[in-house]
Write an enzyme that holds these catalytic residues in place. Structure first.
Site, PDB file in Angstrom:
ATOM      1  N   GLU A  40       0.856  -1.175   0.000  1.00 23.33           N
ATOM      2  CA  GLU A  40       0.000   0.000   0.000  1.00 23.33           C
ATOM      3  C   GLU A  40       0.901   1.237   0.000  1.00 23.33           C
ATOM      4  O   GLU A  40       1.996   1.226   0.567  1.00 23.33           O
ATOM      5  CB  GLU A  40      -0.848  -0.033   1.269  1.00 23.33           C
ATOM      6  CG  GLU A  40      -1.752   1.159   1.494  1.00 23.33           C
ATOM      7  CD  GLU A  40      -2.436   1.103   2.857  1.00 23.33           C
ATOM      8  OE1 GLU A  40      -3.519   1.681   2.990  1.00 23.33           O
ATOM      9  OE2 GLU A  40      -1.888   0.469   3.796  1.00 23.33           O
ATOM     10  N   LYS A 106      -9.671   0.681  -1.649  1.00 25.09           N
ATOM     11  CA  LYS A 106      -9.752   0.188  -0.263  1.00 25.09           C
ATOM     12  C   LYS A 106     -11.125   0.485   0.339  1.00 25.09           C
ATOM     13  O   LYS A 106     -11.587   1.635   0.345  1.00 25.09           O
ATOM     14  CB  LYS A 106      -8.655   0.857   0.557  1.00 25.09           C
ATOM     15  CG  LYS A 106      -8.519   0.377   1.992  1.00 25.09           C
ATOM     16  CD  LYS A 106      -7.353   1.118   2.642  1.00 25.09           C
ATOM     17  CE  LYS A 106      -7.106   0.678   4.071  1.00 25.09           C
ATOM     18  NZ  LYS A 106      -6.003   1.460   4.682  1.00 25.09           N
ATOM     19  N   CYS A 142      -4.458  -3.512   3.698  1.00 29.60           N
ATOM     20  CA  CYS A 142      -4.124  -3.131   5.075  1.00 29.60           C
ATOM     21  C   CYS A 142      -5.270  -3.326   6.075  1.00 29.60           C
ATOM     22  O   CYS A 142      -5.555  -4.452   6.475  1.00 29.60           O
ATOM     23  CB  CYS A 142      -3.614  -1.703   5.086  1.00 29.60           C
ATOM     24  SG  CYS A 142      -2.593  -1.299   6.531  1.00 29.60           S
TER      25      CYS A 142
END
Length: 266
Positions: A40, A106, A142
């Site tokens: 990321e 995300k 993440c």
């Protein structure tokens, strides 16, 4: 399928970070990998003003990643930032090369531990999978790792691998949480989990005083039975691993948790 996880520390300069991507992708290709995943925020580290450097998926930085994928013959997965309609950005994974062209925004934003990602980042809403040499791969980023339903959605879509690029926030207990959560998500969905984090800046020789999540290292490949098959430590490195999709079928036959579900299935 052989994959490579490139654990790097990125800075605020997208062009300099792209040079690192090129160097690491060449190393991955030399190892025989078909896919290389970067963390990321590969485009620019957190703590950088993101709106000023965000680019669309057809912009110069993404085009540079495509050129690297074409040069190396790999599928390259890397984190970048794209403009969002409301003035924020999206935290995007670009996956490109070898006939693959996909992106994932995300879904779960890191509004935790005193950091508010949603102040500058707009959430995504779509589950994304892609096929590499006939192997289906799901994308997550993440903080998504704290939400098992996303990884089960990957499995429901036919994925046998979930890729998890990250820039994990440091702090007391955070390494333990990273290791526990990644192994748990592999078990939840009985698939391979390949988690690639930013290297710890201090271990990479570039210590920072930023309170932004800048990585702790400890990238790992975890089997569908939850066992760790390979792990890096805190500093920069390239982790190469062979993933056997047949092992997913074997584990799901022995422990059919996806078939045994009674709640939360569409």
């Amino acid at each position: 399928m052989r994959i490579a996880l490139s654990q790097i520390t990125t800075g605020p300069d997208p062009e300099r970070n792209l040079t690192v991507v090129r160097e690491q992708a060449r190393r991955a290709a030399e190892s025989g990998a078909r896919l290389v995943a970067f963390p990321e925020a590969t485009m620019a580290c957190f703590g950088t003003p993101l709106a000023a450097l965000a680019e669309p998926l057809d912009g110069p930085w993404a085009t540079g990643v495509r050129d690297i994928a074409e040069e190396t013959g790999l599928v390259v997965v890397a984190g970048m930032f794209s403009p969002a309609p409301d003035g924020r950005v999206t935290n995007t994974l670009l996956a490109t090369g070898a006939g693959v062209e996909a992106s994932y925004d995300k879904i779960h934003l890191y509004d935790a531990f005193g950091f508010a990602e949603s102040d500058t980042v707009a959430p995504g809403s779509e589950v994304v999978t892609l096929d590499v040499d006939g192997v289906r791969v799901g994308l997550a980023t993440c903080y998504d790792v704290r939400f098992p339903e996303l990884f089960r959605a990957h499995a429901d879509a036919g994925a046998v691998v979930s890729l998890l690029p990250a820039s994990w926030g440091a702090g007391p207990g955070k390494r333990d949480q990273w290791e526990l959560l990644t192994r748990a998500r592999a078990l939840d969905a009985t698939l391979w989990l390949a988690a690639v984090d930013q290297a710890d800046p201090a271990a990479a020789g570039t210590p920072t005083t930023s309170k932004a999540p800048t990585g702790i290292g400890c990238s790992a490949v975890i089997g569908p039975d939850g066992t760790v098959r390979g792990r890096l430590q805190e500093g920069p490195g390239l982790l190469v691993a062979d993933l056997d999709p047949r092992e997913v079928s074997s584990v799901r036959g022995a422990v059919p948790v996806l078939d045994n579900r009674r709640l939360g299935r569409a």
